[in-house]
Design a protein around this motif. Structure first.
Motif, PDB file in Angstrom:
ATOM      1  N   PRO A 257       0.707  -1.181   0.103  1.00  0.00           N
ATOM      2  CA  PRO A 257      -0.099   0.007   0.131  1.00  0.00           C
ATOM      3  C   PRO A 257       0.912   1.330  -0.008  1.00  0.00           C
ATOM      4  O   PRO A 257       0.374   2.221  -0.510  1.00  0.00           O
ATOM      5  CB  PRO A 257      -0.774  -0.200   1.430  1.00  0.00           C
ATOM      6  CG  PRO A 257      -0.047  -0.955   2.241  1.00  0.00           C
ATOM      7  CD  PRO A 257       0.717  -1.990   1.351  1.00  0.00           C
ATOM      8  N   GLY A 258       2.045   1.073   0.486  1.00  0.00           N
ATOM      9  CA  GLY A 258       2.775   2.233   0.485  1.00  0.00           C
ATOM     10  C   GLY A 258       3.760   2.324  -0.131  1.00  0.00           C
ATOM     11  O   GLY A 258       3.993   1.394  -1.274  1.00  0.00           O
ATOM     12  N   PRO A 259       5.006   3.137  -0.152  1.00  0.00           N
ATOM     13  CA  PRO A 259       6.262   3.154  -1.020  1.00  0.00           C
ATOM     14  C   PRO A 259       7.137   1.810  -0.637  1.00  0.00           C
ATOM     15  O   PRO A 259       7.160   1.293   0.355  1.00  0.00           O
ATOM     16  CB  PRO A 259       7.028   4.285  -0.624  1.00  0.00           C
ATOM     17  CG  PRO A 259       6.439   4.689   0.578  1.00  0.00           C
ATOM     18  CD  PRO A 259       5.228   4.015   0.755  1.00  0.00           C
ATOM     19  N   VAL A 260       7.386   1.140  -1.951  1.00  0.00           N
ATOM     20  CA  VAL A 260       8.153  -0.060  -1.662  1.00  0.00           C
ATOM     21  C   VAL A 260       9.624   0.101  -1.937  1.00  0.00           C
ATOM     22  O   VAL A 260      10.071   0.870  -2.839  1.00  0.00           O
ATOM     23  CB  VAL A 260       7.567  -1.046  -2.776  1.00  0.00           C
ATOM     24  CG1 VAL A 260       8.276  -2.361  -2.733  1.00  0.00           C
ATOM     25  CG2 VAL A 260       5.911  -1.182  -2.426  1.00  0.00           C
ATOM     26  N   GLN A 261      10.320  -0.368  -1.074  1.00  0.00           N
ATOM     27  CA  GLN A 261      11.898  -0.300  -1.136  1.00  0.00           C
ATOM     28  C   GLN A 261      12.354  -1.546  -2.574  1.00  0.00           C
ATOM     29  O   GLN A 261      11.721  -2.399  -2.424  1.00  0.00           O
ATOM     30  CB  GLN A 261      12.619  -0.872  -0.254  1.00  0.00           C
ATOM     31  CG  GLN A 261      12.260  -0.025   1.188  1.00  0.00           C
ATOM     32  CD  GLN A 261      13.146   1.305   0.980  1.00  0.00           C
ATOM     33  OE1 GLN A 261      14.471   1.150   0.464  1.00  0.00           O
ATOM     34  NE2 GLN A 261      12.939   2.280   1.737  1.00  0.00           N
ATOM     35  N   PRO A 262      13.261  -1.203  -3.204  1.00  0.00           N
ATOM     36  CA  PRO A 262      13.606  -2.239  -4.125  1.00  0.00           C
ATOM     37  C   PRO A 262      14.445  -3.235  -3.538  1.00  0.00           C
ATOM     38  O   PRO A 262      14.958  -3.255  -2.461  1.00  0.00           O
ATOM     39  CB  PRO A 262      14.540  -1.587  -5.036  1.00  0.00           C
ATOM     40  CG  PRO A 262      14.912  -0.258  -4.472  1.00  0.00           C
ATOM     41  CD  PRO A 262      13.646   0.064  -3.458  1.00  0.00           C
ATOM     42  N   PRO A 263      14.087  -4.506  -4.026  1.00  0.00           N
ATOM     43  CA  PRO A 263      14.971  -5.577  -3.450  1.00  0.00           C
ATOM     44  C   PRO A 263      16.328  -5.476  -3.568  1.00  0.00           C
ATOM     45  O   PRO A 263      16.929  -4.510  -4.249  1.00  0.00           O
ATOM     46  CB  PRO A 263      14.590  -6.775  -4.140  1.00  0.00           C
ATOM     47  CG  PRO A 263      14.017  -6.249  -5.613  1.00  0.00           C
ATOM     48  CD  PRO A 263      13.620  -4.860  -5.439  1.00  0.00           C
ATOM     49  N   SER A 264      17.215  -6.119  -2.578  1.00  0.00           N
ATOM     50  CA  SER A 264      18.742  -5.915  -2.460  1.00  0.00           C
ATOM     51  C   SER A 264      19.318  -6.288  -3.811  1.00  0.00           C
ATOM     52  O   SER A 264      18.881  -7.158  -4.627  1.00  0.00           O
ATOM     53  CB  SER A 264      19.063  -6.497  -1.277  1.00  0.00           C
ATOM     54  OG  SER A 264      19.032  -7.734  -1.324  1.00  0.00           O
ATOM     55  N   PHE A 265      20.504  -6.006  -4.065  1.00  0.00           N
ATOM     56  CA  PHE A 265      21.070  -6.544  -5.466  1.00  0.00           C
ATOM     57  C   PHE A 265      21.520  -7.869  -5.317  1.00  0.00           C
ATOM     58  O   PHE A 265      21.370  -8.581  -6.110  1.00  0.00           O
ATOM     59  CB  PHE A 265      22.500  -5.776  -5.435  1.00  0.00           C
ATOM     60  CG  PHE A 265      22.934  -5.943  -6.735  1.00  0.00           C
ATOM     61  CD1 PHE A 265      22.503  -5.206  -7.793  1.00  0.00           C
ATOM     62  CD2 PHE A 265      24.236  -6.517  -6.726  1.00  0.00           C
ATOM     63  CE1 PHE A 265      23.109  -5.523  -9.198  1.00  0.00           C
ATOM     64  CE2 PHE A 265      24.881  -6.663  -8.194  1.00  0.00           C
ATOM     65  CZ  PHE A 265      24.346  -6.212  -9.194  1.00  0.00           C
ATOM     66  N   SER A 266      21.706  -8.414  -4.158  1.00  0.00           N
ATOM     67  CA  SER A 266      22.156  -9.868  -3.992  1.00  0.00           C
ATOM     68  C   SER A 266      20.674 -10.534  -4.257  1.00  0.00           C
ATOM     69  O   SER A 266      20.696 -11.742  -4.625  1.00  0.00           O
ATOM     70  CB  SER A 266      22.664 -10.316  -2.640  1.00  0.00           C
ATOM     71  OG  SER A 266      21.833  -9.797  -1.527  1.00  0.00           O
TER      72      SER A 266
END
Length: 67
Positions: free
Chosen positions: A35-44
């Motif tokens: 529902p809110g802002p989403v963090q991108p997944p980590s590079f690994s």
């Protein structure tokens, strides 16, 4: 490969496209579910999905070979 062999098994263009579509859905759909802002997944973590799919593809390749 003869046409009869290709019809019995193997990876055609449709199978490759289906695998790529599933991979893209696994990577992109979770980004739109929060529902809110989403963090991108980590590079690994981005490498986990392709490696997992490659491992499944390799297993299926080995399992489909006849001796």
């Amino acid at each position: 490969m003869a046409r009869e062999e290709a019809e019995q098994g193997g990876w055609g263009a449709g199978s490759v496209v289906a695998l790529l579509v599933v991979a893209m859905l696994l990577l992109l759909l979770p980004l739109g579910m929060a529902p809110g802002p989403v963090q991108p997944p980590s590079f690994s973590l981005l490498f986990v999905f392709p490696l997992f799919l490659a491992a499944i593809l390799f297993f299926l390749f080995l399992a489909s070979q006849t001796d």
